[in-house]
Write a protein that holds these residues in place. Structure first.
Motif, PDB file in Angstrom:
ATOM      1  N   TYR A   1     -29.562  43.809  -0.299  1.00 11.70           N
ATOM      2  CA  TYR A   1     -30.808  43.633   0.454  1.00 11.70           C
ATOM      3  C   TYR A   1     -30.560  43.465   1.956  1.00 11.70           C
ATOM      4  N   HIS A   2     -29.348  43.775   2.423  1.00 12.34           N
ATOM      5  CA  HIS A   2     -28.990  43.452   3.811  1.00 12.34           C
ATOM      6  C   HIS A   2     -29.853  44.173   4.836  1.00 12.34           C
ATOM      7  N   GLN A   3     -30.407  45.319   4.468  1.00 17.06           N
ATOM      8  CA  GLN A   3     -31.222  46.062   5.441  1.00 17.06           C
ATOM      9  C   GLN A   3     -32.529  45.350   5.778  1.00 17.06           C
ATOM     10  N   GLU A   4     -32.895  44.367   4.982  1.00  8.21           N
ATOM     11  CA  GLU A   4     -34.118  43.623   5.279  1.00  8.21           C
ATOM     12  C   GLU A   4     -33.966  42.736   6.515  1.00  8.21           C
ATOM     13  N   GLU A   5     -32.731  42.319   6.827  1.00  4.88           N
ATOM     14  CA  GLU A   5     -32.470  41.475   8.008  1.00  4.88           C
ATOM     15  C   GLU A   5     -33.450  40.303   8.064  1.00  4.88           C
ATOM     16  N   GLU A   6     -33.523  39.577   6.971  1.00 11.49           N
ATOM     17  CA  GLU A   6     -34.591  38.579   6.797  1.00 11.49           C
ATOM     18  C   GLU A   6     -34.343  37.285   7.575  1.00 11.49           C
ATOM     19  N   ILE A   7     -35.424  36.768   8.122  1.00 15.51           N
ATOM     20  CA  ILE A   7     -35.486  35.447   8.747  1.00 15.51           C
ATOM     21  C   ILE A   7     -36.486  34.626   7.947  1.00 15.51           C
TER      22      ILE A   7
ATOM     23  N   PHE B   1     -37.741  24.306   9.560  1.00 16.47           N
ATOM     24  CA  PHE B   1     -36.660  24.965  10.283  1.00 16.47           C
ATOM     25  C   PHE B   1     -36.628  26.439   9.890  1.00 16.47           C
ATOM     26  N   SER B   2     -35.898  27.222  10.662  1.00 15.72           N
ATOM     27  CA  SER B   2     -35.773  28.655  10.379  1.00 15.72           C
ATOM     28  C   SER B   2     -34.319  29.003  10.128  1.00 15.72           C
ATOM     29  N   LEU B   3     -34.091  29.951   9.230  1.00 12.15           N
ATOM     30  CA  LEU B   3     -32.746  30.350   8.831  1.00 12.15           C
ATOM     31  C   LEU B   3     -32.605  31.867   8.863  1.00 12.15           C
ATOM     32  N   LYS B   4     -31.446  32.321   9.279  1.00 13.36           N
ATOM     33  CA  LYS B   4     -31.090  33.731   9.159  1.00 13.36           C
ATOM     34  C   LYS B   4     -30.459  33.929   7.792  1.00 13.36           C
ATOM     35  N   VAL B   5     -30.954  34.866   7.026  1.00 16.04           N
ATOM     36  CA  VAL B   5     -30.376  35.128   5.717  1.00 16.04           C
ATOM     37  C   VAL B   5     -28.988  35.750   5.892  1.00 16.04           C
ATOM     38  N   GLU B   6     -28.041  35.251   5.121  1.00 14.16           N
ATOM     39  CA  GLU B   6     -26.661  35.733   5.175  1.00 14.16           C
ATOM     40  C   GLU B   6     -26.392  36.614   3.949  1.00 14.16           C
ATOM     41  N   TYR B   7     -25.973  37.862   4.207  1.00 18.33           N
ATOM     42  CA  TYR B   7     -25.742  38.825   3.138  1.00 18.33           C
ATOM     43  C   TYR B   7     -24.254  39.081   2.878  1.00 18.33           C
ATOM     44  N   ASN B   8     -23.395  38.620   3.763  1.00 19.89           N
ATOM     45  CA  ASN B   8     -21.969  38.909   3.668  1.00 19.89           C
ATOM     46  C   ASN B   8     -21.328  38.059   2.572  1.00 19.89           C
ATOM     47  N   LEU B   9     -20.813  38.708   1.538  1.00 17.30           N
ATOM     48  CA  LEU B   9     -20.259  37.989   0.392  1.00 17.30           C
ATOM     49  C   LEU B   9     -19.032  37.169   0.770  1.00 17.30           C
ATOM     50  N   ASP B  10     -18.208  37.664   1.673  1.00 17.33           N
ATOM     51  CA  ASP B  10     -17.013  36.915   2.074  1.00 17.33           C
ATOM     52  C   ASP B  10     -17.396  35.598   2.757  1.00 17.33           C
TER      53      ASP B  10
ATOM     54  N   LYS C   1     -28.109  35.675   0.143  1.00 21.56           N
ATOM     55  CA  LYS C   1     -28.817  36.708  -0.610  1.00 21.56           C
ATOM     56  C   LYS C   1     -27.853  37.855  -0.901  1.00 21.56           C
ATOM     57  N   ARG C   2     -28.121  38.574  -1.956  1.00 25.44           N
ATOM     58  CA  ARG C   2     -27.240  39.670  -2.354  1.00 25.44           C
ATOM     59  C   ARG C   2     -27.180  40.764  -1.280  1.00 25.44           C
ATOM     60  N   TYR C   3     -25.988  41.336  -1.147  1.00 21.07           N
ATOM     61  CA  TYR C   3     -25.736  42.291  -0.066  1.00 21.07           C
ATOM     62  C   TYR C   3     -26.653  43.516  -0.145  1.00 21.07           C
TER      63      TYR C   3
ATOM     64  N   GLU D   1     -33.101  35.093  -6.675  1.00 25.97           N
ATOM     65  CA  GLU D   1     -32.805  34.608  -5.330  1.00 25.97           C
ATOM     66  C   GLU D   1     -32.211  33.210  -5.316  1.00 25.97           C
ATOM     67  N   VAL D   2     -32.901  32.256  -5.911  1.00 23.70           N
ATOM     68  CA  VAL D   2     -32.405  30.882  -5.886  1.00 23.70           C
ATOM     69  C   VAL D   2     -31.179  30.745  -6.774  1.00 23.70           C
ATOM     70  N   LYS D   3     -31.182  31.432  -7.915  1.00 27.79           N
ATOM     71  CA  LYS D   3     -30.072  31.332  -8.860  1.00 27.79           C
ATOM     72  C   LYS D   3     -28.785  31.926  -8.299  1.00 27.79           C
ATOM     73  N   TYR D   4     -28.925  32.870  -7.372  1.00 22.99           N
ATOM     74  CA  TYR D   4     -27.764  33.611  -6.890  1.00 22.99           C
ATOM     75  C   TYR D   4     -26.663  32.695  -6.372  1.00 22.99           C
ATOM     76  N   THR D   5     -27.005  31.744  -5.533  1.00 25.37           N
ATOM     77  CA  THR D   5     -26.005  30.849  -4.941  1.00 25.37           C
ATOM     78  C   THR D   5     -25.296  30.044  -6.017  1.00 25.37           C
ATOM     79  N   TYR D   6     -26.044  29.546  -6.985  1.00 31.15           N
ATOM     80  CA  TYR D   6     -25.447  28.698  -8.018  1.00 31.15           C
ATOM     81  C   TYR D   6     -24.590  29.516  -8.983  1.00 31.15           C
TER      82      TYR D   6
END
Length: 315
Positions: A236-242, A175-184, A232-234, A86-91
């Motif tokens: 997992y997009h169905q999780e719609e995580e906050i 603070f709260s964040l909406k997880v973004e799954y869209n690779l573009d 986050k990787r696409y 998870e954390v490594k993904y962005t880097y």
């Protein structure tokens, strides 16, 4: 940060990267600032409590009595996520972007050493806006429905000083964040940041410009850190995580956890009967046959106003 461009003309006259880096850094309307400024990032990915007044945390029915009797949840450290990627993904995505914009191997190596910086001791509490999320049923057979604003308020009251004045080690920004799954979208933000990092590295590595380079570097790394909390990787997009985030002020990178649970650092999120609005029961593991038991657990622990209902899913 004030930058005297005229004083730098002789140093940078043959290095367009340097002036380009300064222009992008100073101009609040630049592509870099639109994508890297922490306030712009917060506005873009903020999970506004007024948009969705209720969020759902999926957990196991076996945990319910312990959660309610203790009146608390344990928020996990970002260093101990269920998915180590998870954390490594962005880097790792940032490294791919660097390669795509022409960075050389030694520049990529410098970045890989550069990003290993901890700004805060960070903890997460995960939710979904959905009370019938099949993907999240892997995490539990019941969904606890909370009042979104009350979660934000309770965490802020516990960890944040009023008006952020006199913040000390152990206090936290909440603070709260909406997880973004869209690779573009992810690549769009990261490309803007990494392009500026590369311009600064190539154009400002002179004694007189190093303070500017370091200021740009810091803003780039802060932006990537925020991205790592909500990209986050696409698959997992169905999780719609906050995610509710605690960024605890730390010193010498020491843990500011409230306790260790099974050897892992945790921060405490207090819950009350007013916060917990309902429990949604799934068909998983026979939970749907235990509605009376759930009601009894709620009543026993003083959560008599919390509702109990079945999921809208048929199975």
């Amino acid at each position: 940060m004030y930058i005297d461009r005229k004083a730098l003309e002789d140093i940078l006259k043959e290095n367009p990267n340097g002036f380009a880096a300064i222009e992008e850094f100073q101009n609040k309307n630049s592509d870099f600032q639109q994508h890297a400024n922490k306030y712009n990032i917060a506005r873009r990915f903020y999970a506004d409590p007024s948009d969705n007044k209720r969020v759902y945390h999926y957990t196991k029915l076996d945990n319910l009595n312990e959660i309610l009797s203790s009146g608390m949840f344990y928020m996990g450290s970002i260093n101990d996520m269920n998915d180590p990627m998870e954390v490594k993904y962005t880097y790792e995505l940032a490294v791919k972007v660097l390669k795509s914009i022409g960075a050389e191997n030694h520049e990529i190596s410098v970045f890989q050493k550069d990003y290993r910086v901890d700004f805060f001791d960070t903890y997460l509490w995960s939710f979904s806006y959905s009370d019938y999320n099949q993907a999240l049923q892997n995490y539990g057979d019941i969904a606890l429905g909370f009042d979104t604003q009350q979660i934000q308020t309770a965490l802020a009251n516990r960890y944040t000083k009023p008006y952020f004045q006199n913040m000390q080690v152990g206090n936290a920004y909440v603070f709260s964040l909406k997880v973004e799954y869209n690779l573009d979208i992810q690549k769009n933000y990261i490309t803007s940041v990494m392009s500026e990092w590369l311009r600064a590295y190539r154009g400002l590595r002179y004694p007189k410009t190093l303070p500017i380079a370091n200021a740009i570097r810091l803003e780039c790394l802060q932006a990537l850190f925020l991205f790592s909390l909500c990209f986050k990787r696409y698959k997992y997009h169905q999780e719609e995580e906050i995610r509710f985030v605690l960024e605890k002020l730390t010193k010498d990178n020491k843990s500011q956890s409230d306790l260790l649970f099974n050897g892992y650092p945790k921060s405490i999120a207090k819950i009350t009967s007013n916060m917990l609005k309902e429990i949604v029961v799934t068909h998983t593991n026979g939970a749907d046959k235990k509605l009376k038991m759930i009601r009894a657990i709620l009543d026993k622990n003083g959560f008599k106003k919390t509702g109990v209902r079945m999921t809208d899913l048929d199975y």
